[in-house]
Enzyme design. Structure first.
Site, PDB file in Angstrom:
ATOM      1  N   CYS A   1     -93.978  -7.249 -55.226  1.00  0.00           N
ATOM      2  CA  CYS A   1     -93.991  -6.145 -54.274  1.00  0.00           C
ATOM      3  C   CYS A   1     -95.230  -5.267 -54.481  1.00  0.00           C
ATOM      4  CB  CYS A   1     -92.686  -5.363 -54.395  1.00  0.00           C
ATOM      5  SG  CYS A   1     -92.291  -4.323 -52.975  1.00  0.00           S
ATOM      6  N   HIS A   2     -95.074  -3.935 -54.560  1.00  0.00           N
ATOM      7  CA  HIS A   2     -96.222  -3.067 -54.808  1.00  0.00           C
ATOM      8  C   HIS A   2     -96.825  -3.301 -56.196  1.00  0.00           C
ATOM      9  CE1 HIS A   2     -94.253  -0.710 -51.555  1.00  0.00           C
ATOM     10  NE2 HIS A   2     -95.499  -0.384 -51.237  1.00  0.00           N
TER      11      HIS A   2
ATOM     12  N   GLU B   1     -94.825  -1.995 -45.125  1.00  0.00           N
ATOM     13  CA  GLU B   1     -95.118  -0.574 -45.321  1.00  0.00           C
ATOM     14  C   GLU B   1     -94.912   0.211 -44.021  1.00  0.00           C
ATOM     15  OE1 GLU B   1     -94.881   1.514 -47.846  1.00  0.00           O
ATOM     16  OE2 GLU B   1     -96.570   0.602 -48.909  1.00  0.00           O
TER      17      GLU B   1
END
Length: 228
Positions: free
Chosen positions: A135-136, A166
């Site tokens: 993910c991030h 996002e």
């Protein structure tokens, strides 16, 4: 004893938005569950060491599955991962078969600037270990460089949290940059699946997952590579 190092964020809130953030719990726990099932020890490090906040959204009633509750109720996990994570200077890279960057929006502020954690990751990789992220958390790959100064991820196949995801969060304008754009700008070969569906990309000893739904799959791919 096989050990894996998990990287967590110290960031407690968005920079210009009054919104709390931190690690996304399932991205730590679902990966961790795979390790626990195979008797692999997980240690926790953060850019500053010490306290690691939980993103409040990740402990809402809709997010708290059995795995999340298991770790949330575990005093050792709360103590070692959330209360007193290791500082980078505490870590001996040769102790670990893999490093894993968990996500949550908080990482957008402290992962890309942590050269100390990046150095640990590269040493693990150079020792034959695995670098992984979800993910991030993939923005933790950005400061990793090769011996010639080039970007570690340049030319490598990977995935990570997408611009579309996002936008669904309605946070495009509230993060310092977009994870997908940053990976591409660094020369990575970025691929993606439809929003919030599992996607794992393996390129040699680099393993990445697109979103929270991919955390367990990243763990399983890491497990395959380290031979457990």
């Amino acid at each position: 004893m096989t050990k894996v190092l998990m990287v967590l964020t110290n960031t407690t809130k968005f920079d210009h938005l009054n919104r709390a953030t931190g690690v996304w719990l399932s991205e730590a726990t679902h990966f961790n569950e795979v390790m626990a099932e195979n008797n692999i020890v997980v240690d926790y490090v953060s850019p500053q060491g010490g306290y690691v906040p939980l993103d409040p959204g990740s402990i809402g009633s809709d997010e708290m599955d059995d795995t999340n509750w298991q770790f949330y109720n575990d005093a050792n996990f709360r103590r070692n991962a959330l209360a007193r994570s290791l500082k980078p200077s505490d870590v001996i890279p040769s102790d670990y078969a893999a490093i894993y960057y968990a996500g949550g929006h908080g990482v957008m502020w402290d992962f890309p600037t942590s050269d100390a954690v990046a150095s640990i990751a590269k040493k693990i990789y150079d020792n034959g270990g695995v670098i992984s992220a979800v993910c991030h958390g993939v923005v933790g790959l950005l400061p990793i460089t090769n011996s010639d100064g080039s970007k570690f991820i340049a030319g490598k196949k990977l995935t990570g949290f997408t611009n579309e995801e996002e936008a669904i969060n309605k946070l495009t304008d509230d993060v310092p940059f977009l994870a997908e754009d940053s990976l591409k700008a660094a020369g990575a070969v970025h691929t993606k699946a439809p929003a919030y569906t599992e996607k794992i990309v393996v390129d040699g000893r680099l393993v990445t997952g697109q979103n929270p739904q991919s955390a367990r799959g990243v763990g399983e791919a890491v497990l395959t590579i380290i031979g457990k």
